[in-house]
Design a protein around this motif. Structure first.
Motif, PDB file in Angstrom:
ATOM      1  N   SER A 196      -6.796  -6.807   5.893  1.00 29.46           N
ATOM      2  CA  SER A 196      -6.125  -5.597   6.377  1.00 29.46           C
ATOM      3  C   SER A 196      -4.756  -5.415   5.734  1.00 29.46           C
ATOM      4  O   SER A 196      -3.858  -4.812   6.332  1.00 29.46           O
ATOM      5  CB  SER A 196      -5.965  -5.684   7.911  1.00 29.46           C
ATOM      6  OG  SER A 196      -7.167  -6.076   8.541  1.00 29.46           O
ATOM      7  N   THR A 244      -7.362  -2.768  11.578  1.00 29.11           N
ATOM      8  CA  THR A 244      -7.438  -4.236  11.500  1.00 29.11           C
ATOM      9  C   THR A 244      -8.858  -4.743  11.775  1.00 29.11           C
ATOM     10  O   THR A 244      -9.049  -5.936  11.987  1.00 29.11           O
ATOM     11  CB  THR A 244      -6.480  -4.876  12.526  1.00 29.11           C
ATOM     12  OG1 THR A 244      -6.779  -4.374  13.845  1.00 29.11           O
ATOM     13  CG2 THR A 244      -5.033  -4.588  12.193  1.00 29.11           C
ATOM     14  N   SER A 254       0.689  -6.438   6.362  1.00 29.97           N
ATOM     15  CA  SER A 254      -0.387  -5.567   6.831  1.00 29.97           C
ATOM     16  C   SER A 254      -0.173  -4.118   6.416  1.00 29.97           C
ATOM     17  O   SER A 254       0.964  -3.654   6.258  1.00 29.97           O
ATOM     18  CB  SER A 254      -0.501  -5.642   8.360  1.00 29.97           C
ATOM     19  OG  SER A 254       0.538  -4.915   8.980  1.00 29.97           O
TER      20      SER A 254
END
Length: 378
Positions: free
Chosen positions: A95, A112, A137
């Motif tokens: 992610s 995610t 992320s």
């Protein structure tokens, strides 16, 4: 030091230039030129962000690969590491921002989900303890995508699953965690992060880190409101713990995936570098060393807040072992370095003033720097 010094090389990556493994290789080559008799041991390190799985594999973990859902919903190949029932899962593998096309961001819709699929793959491979390293992320969905992949259900007013991403969380009317994979109850999950922010508010995931993921001012407001709503709906499912956990250190890590891990997986939050040093066997390697060399791309104020070199230096100082550092750019004065347990730092910028050339030629420059360090201090 004598030429038979026992040197432990425990450095992180030079982001955008060299992996932690490549950093160790270049330092080794440079030291060999100046001190061919030195005893060298390499232990690439990471703090939970991108490069964590590679560091684990370099220390003896077995690499496993799994096709999972990427941040934009398309399949990506992601890896985790496993050794003796302990898995190292890096959310950036599934992610991460680096999986996005150049110049493309999706602050409201990145998911995610792939991280949850990677966690399941680790469970299926026999993991009993999972170190979930978070950082780098592309997402700000509070870990909703991860939990959905693990069996949770988040529904809108029509009873349909809420779409991917942080923005659509505002449409959620019900949260059901009863379908979470039963095997997770017997798994110890450790949330490894250098970020201790809460989930929402001015120090939360959207406000502090959203702009790094392409969120404009209005997007940040939307995401923070959506995460706040997410917590409220979660409260109807898990009770007061939902709101309490949103304020807990680490809940805001990596777009709020910390919150999903804490509230949904009963994870334990720990500073990433502390966890990774344990998992990688740093203590034993440190005991064998006379001197430690650490480093990362930029040694600056951020380094002091839970980054890998600070953790390495703190552990080495406690053991009475001197620490030297290498970096691309040095943003700390000598007093601050010594306060962090680092005797001296050597920077690529001392050899090459142009930042772009310093990054593109980081490998050869680092060898030169290591040769200079060895001549000076070993």
């Amino acid at each position: 030091m004598t030429t038979t010094a026992r040197v432990l090389i425990a450095a992180d990556k030079f982001k955008g230039s060299l992996t932690a493994v490549e950093v160790a290789e270049r330092i080794t080559a440079g030291i060999r030129r100046a001190r061919p008799d030195a005893s060298l041991e390499s232990l690439p390190v990471a703090d939970g962000g991108d490069g964590t799985v590679a560091a684990a594999v370099a220390s003896g973990f077995e690499r496993h690969e799994k096709e999972v859902t990427g941040p934009l919903g398309a399949p990506v190949m992601a890896a985790f590491a496993l050794l003796d029932g302990t898995a190292v899962v890096e959310m950036a593998e599934a992610s991460g921002l680096e999986l996005m096309p150049p110049g493309v961001f999706a602050p409201l819709t990145a998911t995610t989900r792939g991280t949850g699929e990677l966690l399941l793959a680790a469970v299926e491979a026999g993991a009993r303890t999972i170190v979930l390293g978070v950082g780098g992320s592309a997402t700000t969905d509070g870990g909703a995508g991860m939990l959905e992949a693990l069996g949770a259900r988040f529904l809108d007013e029509d009873g349909d699953p809420v779409p991917h991403g942080g923005g659509p969380l505002v449409e959620m009317v019900s949260a059901d965690l009863s379908g979470l994979d039963e095997r997770l109850r017997d798994i110890e999950v450790v949330l490894a992060s250098d970020v201790d922010n809460p989930l929402t508010g001015p120090k939360g995931a959207a406000c502090v880190y959203g702009p790094q993921k392409g969120a404009g001012e209005q997007d940040v407001k939307v995401l923070d409101a959506a995460l706040t709503h997410f917590v409220q709906v979660m409260g109807e499912s898990v009770g007061p713990r939902a709101a309490e956990t949103a304020e807990a250190p680490g809940a805001g890590a990596a777009g709020g995936i910390g919150y999903g891990a804490l509230v949904g997986l009963n994870a334990t939050f720990r500073p990433g570098i502390d966890v990774l040093l344990e998992v990688l066997g740093f203590g034993d390697a440190l005991a064998r060393a006379d001197v430690v060399i650490t480093g990362e791309g930029s040694l600056d104020e951020q380094t002091l807040h839970g980054k890998a070199p600070a953790g390495v230096a703190a552990a080495a100082r406690k053991a009475g072992k001197p620490v030297l550092a290498v970096c691309g750019r040095l943003g700390l004065d000598n007093k601050t370095l010594k306060g962090a347990g680092i005797e001296r730092a050597y920077a690529l910028s001392d050899l090459e003033k142009d930042p772009s050339r310093s990054m593109s030629q980081a490998g050869p420059l680092l060898e030169q720097l290591a040769e200079r360090l060895a001549a000076d201090r070993l």
